[in-house]
Design an enzyme around this catalytic site. Structure first.
Site, PDB file in Angstrom:
ATOM      1  N   ASP A   1      28.296  41.544  43.710  1.00  0.00           N
ATOM      2  CA  ASP A   1      27.983  41.386  42.289  1.00  0.00           C
ATOM      3  C   ASP A   1      26.870  40.354  42.108  1.00  0.00           C
ATOM      4  OD1 ASP A   1      28.019  41.083  39.507  1.00  0.00           O
ATOM      5  OD2 ASP A   1      30.208  41.188  39.389  1.00  0.00           O
TER       6      ASP A   1
ATOM      7  N   HIS B   1      28.397  45.144  40.183  1.00  0.00           N
ATOM      8  CA  HIS B   1      29.168  44.601  39.062  1.00  0.00           C
ATOM      9  C   HIS B   1      30.112  45.620  38.432  1.00  0.00           C
ATOM     10  CE1 HIS B   1      30.151  41.919  35.814  1.00  0.00           C
ATOM     11  NE2 HIS B   1      29.668  42.734  34.900  1.00  0.00           N
TER      12      HIS B   1
ATOM     13  N   SER C   1      34.279  42.250  33.153  1.00  0.00           N
ATOM     14  CA  SER C   1      33.172  41.316  32.972  1.00  0.00           C
ATOM     15  C   SER C   1      33.479  40.303  31.865  1.00  0.00           C
ATOM     16  CB  SER C   1      31.881  42.099  32.692  1.00  0.00           C
ATOM     17  OG  SER C   1      30.758  41.240  32.749  1.00  0.00           O
TER      18      SER C   1
END
Length: 314
Positions: free
Chosen positions: A254, A284, A140
């Site tokens: 996501d 995610h 991320s």
């Protein structure tokens, strides 16, 4: 190369433990050693270092620097460290400044490259001890930091692994207007973090643990969001400058970051260096997805790393 996980043995109904068994991974956890490293500005960051079992690996086969995502902390990656240690890799991860048990104002980026600068210091200290180029693994926001680090050629890396990297965000015009106002008037003001924990994973236990974790941050600042916005644009512009082999692991469903950013970055990276596995139903946090998807992700990661851990033939 883009792989289709639907063609993998795990997708065909192999049990969840099969990827670990096939990769010869350790089943037991590897306890981390916790230390602190002082940055140049005096901020102390918490480090966790995991080592492979010396009974199986007289010397580690390589080193990994792991960079976690927005609002979380490196303690959430014990299971990832276990997999990496089982491959013979040692792992070091730090809580980003303003996150977890590290120092620094909570969720504040004093300048857009603050996290990049910290990673360079972590890298330099690791290189002095380990005498080898590390593999860089980021999730991320950590994926954005890792992508920037590699493409800006801050330091050379052995390989790059990006998990759901924040290379594009879904920001409405209204949200951007609020961001610009806050950036001008109160860049360090903490406002509620918009991440919905239910969008992190299909596993309800992961969602509940995230919500209950006292080290997970629930706010964000305009200064930190600005580091995203600037960093994403620069990473995309620099994708062609990648010099190390890269694996991208992307959740197609996501909703926290926009996975189209991964497509763009991948398309602009050197073709001979890039691999991608797209998990169409993945949310995610693909390392924390419900089974059997989590097993498929771990199998893809382990298989790619094993291929890139082979000694170079001269």
């Amino acid at each position: 190369m883009t792989d289709n996980p639907a063609n993998s043995p795990a997708a065909a109904g192999a049990p969840a433990s099969a990827p670990a068994a096939r990769a010869g991974l350790d089943a037991g956890p590897h306890a981390p050693v916790q230390t602190r490293q002082r940055m140049r500005d005096g901020t102390e960051l918490l480090l966790r270092t995991w080592q492979p079992d010396p009974a199986r690996f007289a010397e580690p086969l390589g080193s990994v620097l792991l960079v976690h995502g927005l609002a979380e902390h490196a303690g959430r990656y014990q299971h990832v460290a276990d997999l990496l240690c089982g491959l013979g890799l040692r792992v070091r991860a730090h809580d980003l400044r303003g996150h977890g048990d590290s120092g620094g104002a909570r969720m504040v980026a004093d300048h857009p490259d603050a996290y990049l600068d910290d990673l360079a210091e972590i890298y330099d200290a690791a290189l002095r001890s380990w005498k080898e180029l590390p593999i860089l693994l980021g999730h991320s926001m950590g994926g954005l930091i890792a992508a920037r680090f590699a493409t800006a050629r801050v330091r050379p890396v052995r390989a790059l692994v990006l998990s759901s990297p924040a290379l594009a965000l879904r920001l409405s015009p209204a949200a951007l207007t609020v961001h610009r106002l806050l950036l001008a008037l109160a860049p360090r003001l903490r406002v509620p973090n918009p991440i919905d924990a239910r969008q992190l994973s299909h596993d309800p236990a992961v969602v509940a643990a995230y919500r209950a974790d006292p080290l997970v941050q629930t706010t964000i600042t305009a200064s930190l969001l600005e580091s995203f916005i600037r960093g994403m644009a620069q990473a995309q512009a620099d994708a062609a400058l990648l010099e190390a082999p890269m694996l991208m692991l992307v959740g197609g469903a996501d909703r926290v970051v926009d996975p189209s950013g991964s497509r763009t970055f991948f398309d602009n990276a050197p073709p001979e260096l890039r691999d991608e596995v797209w998990f169409e139903q993945g949310y995610h946090e693909i390392f924390n997805e419900a089974q059997p998807l989590r097993g498929e992700v771990f199998e893809a990661l382990a298989g790619w790393l094993q291929r890139h851990l082979q000694p170079v033939q001269h």
